[in-house]
Design an enzyme around this catalytic site. Sequence first.
Site, PDB file in Angstrom:
ATOM      1  N   CYS A   1      16.967 -32.499   3.435  1.00 18.88           N
ATOM      2  CA  CYS A   1      16.412 -33.614   2.653  1.00 18.88           C
ATOM      3  C   CYS A   1      14.979 -33.371   2.191  1.00 18.88           C
ATOM      4  CB  CYS A   1      16.492 -34.904   3.464  1.00 18.88           C
ATOM      5  SG  CYS A   1      18.175 -35.303   3.968  1.00 18.88           S
TER       6      CYS A   1
ATOM      7  N   CYS B   1      11.866 -36.939   6.743  1.00 20.45           N
ATOM      8  CA  CYS B   1      12.610 -36.238   7.781  1.00 20.45           C
ATOM      9  C   CYS B   1      13.685 -35.401   7.094  1.00 20.45           C
ATOM     10  CB  CYS B   1      13.259 -37.233   8.737  1.00 20.45           C
ATOM     11  SG  CYS B   1      14.404 -38.374   7.919  1.00 20.45           S
TER      12      CYS B   1
ATOM     13  N   HIS C   1      19.666 -41.470  -2.423  1.00 20.51           N
ATOM     14  CA  HIS C   1      19.108 -40.230  -1.878  1.00 20.51           C
ATOM     15  C   HIS C   1      19.950 -39.015  -2.257  1.00 20.51           C
ATOM     16  CE1 HIS C   1      17.396 -37.317   0.748  1.00 20.51           C
ATOM     17  NE2 HIS C   1      18.218 -37.488   1.771  1.00 20.51           N
TER      18      HIS C   1
END
Length: 436
Positions: free
Chosen positions: A99, A422, A392
């Site tokens: 990510c 994160c 996302h």
Amino acid sequence: MSQALPLITRQGDRIAIVRGLRTPFARQATVFHGVPAVDLGKMVVGEMLARSDIPADVIEQLVFGQVVQMPEAPNIAREIVLGTGMSVHTDAYSVSRACATSFQAVANVAESLMAGTIRAGIAGGADSSSVLPIGVSKTLARTLVDANKARTLSQKLKLFSRLRPRDLLPVPPAVAEYSTGLRMGDTAEQMAKSWGITREQQDALAHRSHQLAAKAWEEGKLSAEVMTAYAPPFREPLEQDNNIRKNSTLADYQKLRPAFDRKHGTVTAANSTPLTDGAAAVILMTESRAKELGLTPLGYLRSYAFTAIDVWQDMLLGPAWSTPLALERAGLTLADLTLIDMHEAFAAQTLANLQCLASERFAREVLGRSQATGEVDESKFNVLGGSIAYGHPFAATGARMITQTLHELRRRGGGFGLVTACAAGGLGAAMIVEAE
């Protein structure tokens, strides 16, 4: 505090971020259903170059990433160069840091600028949760390889005769950590329990995220940084993110059941970020190159930090680890920041990181620091909403956050902003950006 490490080139130039753009983000299997990540990447880079009026040959490097890899286009960066009319001599390579992938892409271009090997480059990422690499079982894969080497038809038939119906079933991409077998939602549940985060707190954060994102769109704050996108059959445009709940009410969140720990859990689909399709990119240059081209930068990259922790317990604490390091390298404290943008993978993960940043005990016993990073001022935090609302697309989120933060800093008259996330594998990323 250790000495700050300025991000400057050999000639003393700052690293300028001159443009940023993204597609609207779309929930899985909606508008971008059937559009692969490489096409989303071409879409945003092509549009960004067209809007910027920067000659294509000015861009000397493109670093791009995707998390959900497509075997037919393993180097998405080079495919974007070849598919957008850029010079064929433009260097291009791909990166992946879960990510935090577009954070890594930005860092890589910045390092090339500091080394003096380029003067301008593009960084970004794209992901599609709608076009997935559906695999085959290990047994079928091995049989197909052996059959390819078999010399006679009888040898091939003998190999295929060993297969059973279950061996022919498609294998979807794994949603769990390779090393632990834990899903991200399982880790979010861990963190909720470890840090005493309630369902009510998680739902409230998710509700806030949607409210602020809806308001940002309503006030026109995002229109300059989000392109209008068309997807086959090219009839209806997508102009805004389609995950945002424009009429969000707290009562709606309370209706959902836990998604991971069905009996005792607090993490739901509503207080987590959804699977999403989209792409985002930024153009970086040396400050002097931007001046030569008559470009006014959105802002500058002041510092960055990447960290890694154990994956078995609370592995999504990357922001709590990487933020103090990025602040230290920038020569700043949390109080010096005008804005703080933290990736909301899950409300539980976000709230746990906020607790850790404010915790003296966490600072001393876990980070080995003499004092806490600091308590985050809510008036500075995710002021336009976050990933729970926007969605996302894994590799695109960092570039979205950087562009969004710089635009908001400029609206506020400048200052420093923190963007942090994160990532799977216990990774963390943080960047300090500055606008004037």
